[in-house]
Design an enzyme around this catalytic site. Sequence first.
Site, short mmCIF file in Angstrom:
data_model
loop_
_atom_site.label_atom_id
_atom_site.label_comp_id
_atom_site.label_asym_id
_atom_site.label_seq_id
_atom_site.Cartn_x
_atom_site.Cartn_y
_atom_site.Cartn_z
N THR A 1 1.29 4.44 1.51
CA THR A 1 2.02 5.10 2.70
C THR A 1 3.28 3.87 3.27
O THR A 1 4.24 4.29 3.79
CB THR A 1 1.16 5.36 3.77
OG1 THR A 1 0.03 6.40 3.31
CG2 THR A 1 1.73 5.97 5.08
N CYS A 2 2.71 2.76 3.38
CA CYS A 2 3.61 1.82 3.85
C CYS A 2 4.63 1.42 3.06
O CYS A 2 5.92 1.28 3.53
CB CYS A 2 2.69 0.36 4.08
SG CYS A 2 1.21 0.47 4.92
N SER A 3 4.40 1.50 1.80
CA SER A 3 5.82 1.25 0.82
C SER A 3 6.55 2.34 0.34
O SER A 3 7.59 2.08 0.23
CB SER A 3 4.98 0.71 -0.44
OG SER A 3 4.41 -0.71 -0.33
N THR B 1 0.96 -1.12 -0.14
CA THR B 1 0.01 0.13 -0.06
C THR B 1 0.82 1.20 0.12
O THR B 1 1.94 1.19 0.40
CB THR B 1 -1.17 0.26 1.19
OG1 THR B 1 -0.26 -0.21 2.43
CG2 THR B 1 -1.97 -1.25 1.06
#
Length: 182
Positions: free
Chosen positions: A55-57, A53
Site C-alpha cells: 500500500t505504501c509503495s 510494503t
Amino acid sequence: MKAGVKLPEVTFRTRVRDESVGGSNPFRWEDKTTADYFAGKRVILFSLPGAFTPTCSTYQLPGFEEGFEDFKAQGIDEIYCMSVNDSFVMNKWAEAQDLKNVKVIPDGSGEFTRKMGMLVAKDNLGFGMRSWRYAAIIKDGVIEAWFEEPGMSDNHGEDPYGESSPENVKEYLTKEAQDKAA
C-alpha cells in the site's frame, strides 16, 4: 484529535550523500532534529508501517509524490514520509521510488512514533514495532490537522488506508481554502 499538539523533540539518525566520502557508498551520518524538519514550515507528514510494503509503495507515497505541486499551491512547503525503518532502508526506498519531491525521515528506533502515541506491534506480519498509518498537516512544529486510519491496535489483521491518503489530505486543504475565501 491531535490538532494543537506540539511535535515531540527527537533526534533522527540519517545518512546523507557526501561525495567526499568516496567509494561505492558515499554517505555519512547526520543527525537531524524535529526542529530541523518542521520549524518555520507548513508541511505534510505521513507515516506508514514500512518501506517497500504494497500500500505504501503503490498508493500512498506515489500519490503524495505526484501531487506535490498541488499541495505546494495550497501552502505546503514540504512533504515528509516517515516509517519505523532505519536510514539505509528509507534511502534505498526513496531511490527505488525515484522520489524528487517527498523527503523521507527514518525513525529507526521508533522514538518519534512512540512519543506520538502511534507505535503498534506488527508481529503478526513479522515486522515488530511499527507506525500505525496516519498523516498530519503541521505548521511550525504544531499539528494543524490529523488524519488517522481507524482501528489502531497491535497486530491488526488489516492495513486500513483512506483517511491518510493524499486525496483525503488534498480534499481537506481545498475545503480549508474555500472556507477562508468565503
